[in-house]
Design a protein around this motif. Sequence first.
Motif, PDB file in Angstrom:
ATOM      1  N   GLY A  20      -0.878   0.638  -6.588  1.00 21.30           N
ATOM      2  CA  GLY A  20      -0.774   2.081  -6.734  1.00 21.30           C
ATOM      3  C   GLY A  20      -0.480   2.471  -8.159  1.00 21.30           C
ATOM      4  O   GLY A  20      -0.467   1.643  -9.073  1.00 21.30           O
ATOM      5  N   ARG A  21      -0.198   3.753  -8.320  1.00 19.26           N
ATOM      6  CA  ARG A  21       0.070   4.289  -9.648  1.00 19.26           C
ATOM      7  C   ARG A  21       1.538   4.092 -10.015  1.00 19.26           C
ATOM      8  O   ARG A  21       2.429   4.194  -9.180  1.00 19.26           O
ATOM      9  CB  ARG A  21      -0.321   5.764  -9.707  1.00 19.26           C
ATOM     10  N   PHE A  22       1.723   3.813 -11.273  1.00 28.64           N
ATOM     11  CA  PHE A  22       3.045   3.636 -11.868  1.00 28.64           C
ATOM     12  C   PHE A  22       3.483   4.942 -12.520  1.00 28.64           C
ATOM     13  O   PHE A  22       2.652   5.727 -12.970  1.00 28.64           O
ATOM     14  CB  PHE A  22       3.003   2.601 -12.998  1.00 28.64           C
ATOM     15  N   ASP A  37       6.112  15.954  -2.173  1.00 30.67           N
ATOM     16  CA  ASP A  37       5.291  15.134  -1.278  1.00 30.67           C
ATOM     17  C   ASP A  37       4.377  14.210  -2.070  1.00 30.67           C
ATOM     18  O   ASP A  37       4.184  13.042  -1.705  1.00 30.67           O
ATOM     19  CB  ASP A  37       4.454  16.012  -0.352  1.00 30.67           C
ATOM     20  N   GLN A  38       3.815  14.700  -3.151  1.00 26.32           N
ATOM     21  CA  GLN A  38       2.906  13.887  -3.972  1.00 26.32           C
ATOM     22  C   GLN A  38       3.637  12.753  -4.678  1.00 26.32           C
ATOM     23  O   GLN A  38       3.082  11.665  -4.837  1.00 26.32           O
ATOM     24  CB  GLN A  38       2.180  14.786  -4.976  1.00 26.32           C
ATOM     25  N   LEU A  39       4.875  12.985  -5.078  1.00 29.83           N
ATOM     26  CA  LEU A  39       5.664  11.898  -5.667  1.00 29.83           C
ATOM     27  C   LEU A  39       5.878  10.802  -4.619  1.00 29.83           C
ATOM     28  O   LEU A  39       5.749   9.609  -4.909  1.00 29.83           O
ATOM     29  CB  LEU A  39       7.001  12.422  -6.198  1.00 29.83           C
ATOM     30  N   GLY A  40       6.160  11.214  -3.380  1.00 29.61           N
ATOM     31  CA  GLY A  40       6.287  10.242  -2.291  1.00 29.61           C
ATOM     32  C   GLY A  40       4.976   9.509  -2.018  1.00 29.61           C
ATOM     33  O   GLY A  40       4.988   8.317  -1.690  1.00 29.61           O
ATOM     34  N   GLU A  41       3.845  10.201  -2.177  1.00 30.72           N
ATOM     35  CA  GLU A  41       2.541   9.564  -1.982  1.00 30.72           C
ATOM     36  C   GLU A  41       2.296   8.450  -2.989  1.00 30.72           C
ATOM     37  O   GLU A  41       1.611   7.466  -2.672  1.00 30.72           O
ATOM     38  CB  GLU A  41       1.423  10.604  -2.084  1.00 30.72           C
ATOM     39  N   LEU A  42       2.839   8.600  -4.205  1.00 31.28           N
ATOM     40  CA  LEU A  42       2.684   7.527  -5.193  1.00 31.28           C
ATOM     41  C   LEU A  42       3.254   6.222  -4.644  1.00 31.28           C
ATOM     42  O   LEU A  42       2.642   5.160  -4.772  1.00 31.28           O
ATOM     43  CB  LEU A  42       3.392   7.883  -6.506  1.00 31.28           C
ATOM     44  N   ILE A  43       4.415   6.317  -4.024  1.00 28.27           N
ATOM     45  CA  ILE A  43       5.064   5.122  -3.463  1.00 28.27           C
ATOM     46  C   ILE A  43       4.336   4.667  -2.199  1.00 28.27           C
ATOM     47  O   ILE A  43       4.123   3.473  -1.988  1.00 28.27           O
ATOM     48  CB  ILE A  43       6.549   5.407  -3.190  1.00 28.27           C
ATOM     49  N   GLY A  44       3.929   5.608  -1.362  1.00 31.09           N
ATOM     50  CA  GLY A  44       3.232   5.275  -0.129  1.00 31.09           C
ATOM     51  C   GLY A  44       1.932   4.532  -0.358  1.00 31.09           C
ATOM     52  O   GLY A  44       1.559   3.646   0.424  1.00 31.09           O
ATOM     53  N   GLY A  46      -2.425   4.029 -13.095  1.00 29.90           N
ATOM     54  CA  GLY A  46      -2.487   2.803 -12.313  1.00 29.90           C
ATOM     55  C   GLY A  46      -3.678   2.729 -11.398  1.00 29.90           C
ATOM     56  O   GLY A  46      -4.477   3.661 -11.308  1.00 29.90           O
ATOM     57  N   PRO A  47      -3.797   1.611 -10.711  1.00 25.66           N
ATOM     58  CA  PRO A  47      -4.866   1.424  -9.741  1.00 25.66           C
ATOM     59  C   PRO A  47      -4.659   2.371  -8.559  1.00 25.66           C
ATOM     60  O   PRO A  47      -3.531   2.548  -8.086  1.00 25.66           O
ATOM     61  CB  PRO A  47      -4.732  -0.036  -9.308  1.00 25.66           C
ATOM     62  N   TYR A  48      -5.755   2.973  -8.121  1.00 23.79           N
ATOM     63  CA  TYR A  48      -5.663   4.051  -7.140  1.00 23.79           C
ATOM     64  C   TYR A  48      -6.921   4.021  -6.288  1.00 23.79           C
ATOM     65  O   TYR A  48      -8.023   3.837  -6.822  1.00 23.79           O
ATOM     66  CB  TYR A  48      -5.555   5.363  -7.928  1.00 23.79           C
ATOM     67  N   HIS A  49      -6.765   4.189  -4.977  1.00 25.24           N
ATOM     68  CA  HIS A  49      -7.947   4.233  -4.106  1.00 25.24           C
ATOM     69  C   HIS A  49      -7.654   5.048  -2.860  1.00 25.24           C
ATOM     70  O   HIS A  49      -7.418   4.503  -1.781  1.00 25.24           O
ATOM     71  CB  HIS A  49      -8.411   2.820  -3.734  1.00 25.24           C
ATOM     72  N   PRO A  50      -7.696   6.384  -2.988  1.00 21.33           N
ATOM     73  CA  PRO A  50      -7.535   7.200  -1.790  1.00 21.33           C
ATOM     74  C   PRO A  50      -8.744   7.058  -0.870  1.00 21.33           C
ATOM     75  O   PRO A  50      -9.811   6.593  -1.290  1.00 21.33           O
ATOM     76  CB  PRO A  50      -7.407   8.624  -2.338  1.00 21.33           C
ATOM     77  N   ALA A  51      -8.584   7.464   0.359  1.00 17.39           N
ATOM     78  CA  ALA A  51      -9.633   7.280   1.372  1.00 17.39           C
ATOM     79  C   ALA A  51     -10.932   7.981   1.030  1.00 17.39           C
ATOM     80  O   ALA A  51     -11.999   7.526   1.437  1.00 17.39           O
ATOM     81  CB  ALA A  51      -9.122   7.759   2.737  1.00 17.39           C
ATOM     82  N   ASP A  52     -10.877   9.068   0.268  1.00 18.53           N
ATOM     83  CA  ASP A  52     -12.101   9.815  -0.034  1.00 18.53           C
ATOM     84  C   ASP A  52     -12.687   9.507  -1.410  1.00 18.53           C
ATOM     85  O   ASP A  52     -13.531  10.232  -1.910  1.00 18.53           O
ATOM     86  CB  ASP A  52     -11.880  11.321   0.135  1.00 18.53           C
ATOM     87  N   TRP A  53     -12.262   8.413  -2.020  1.00 21.32           N
ATOM     88  CA  TRP A  53     -12.819   7.965  -3.307  1.00 21.32           C
ATOM     89  C   TRP A  53     -13.904   6.936  -3.024  1.00 21.32           C
ATOM     90  O   TRP A  53     -13.780   6.153  -2.076  1.00 21.32           O
ATOM     91  CB  TRP A  53     -11.719   7.312  -4.126  1.00 21.32           C
TER      92      TRP A  53
END
Length: 177
Positions: free
Chosen positions: A67-69, A52-59, A84-91
């Motif tokens: 996103g992250r590479f 699921d987390q691998l899929g989240e990278l693409i999502g 890579g650049p990353y910005h989850p909702a709780d950051w």
Amino acid sequence: MANPITIPTLETPRLRLRAPRLDDFEAFAAFRADPVRSVFVGGPYTEAQAFDQLGELIGHWHLRGFGRFMIADRESDAALGVTGPYHPADWPEPEIAWSVFAHAEGRGIAFEAATAARRYAYDTLGWTTAISLVSIENTRSASLAKRLGCTRDPDFIHPDFGRMGCWRHPPPAVVLA
């Protein structure tokens, strides 16, 4: 109909930063399952959670436009980590993230990859600032943040990860000069 996403490929002298692929899963899942290596990213995780987390990278690319590479060896294309650049909702704000798999550690891979990811965030995405959130106990990532020229901001308290060191990257004028 959803808009297709395009994840660019970046190259450095030794690395290729590219879209995550299914054939990266074994190395990614091994990192996420390791009770020592994954502790700073909330692990360990099961194989299903890692998938699921691998899929989240693409999502993340689809939802945010960045996103992250997957960090890959430029010659063999073997997966070495994630950055890579990353910005989850709780950051609190966008960050430059990195994780390096055990077999890639100690070779400057994280520095080379995070430097390329930051350049992409500044040059292509137009970011004017970035942070990196680092677990207080993760001395290796804190050392990398210092090597990248980051300075400490006040700590961030995450609801799941607890207190995290907030490292501020130098602005584009300094990094891109």
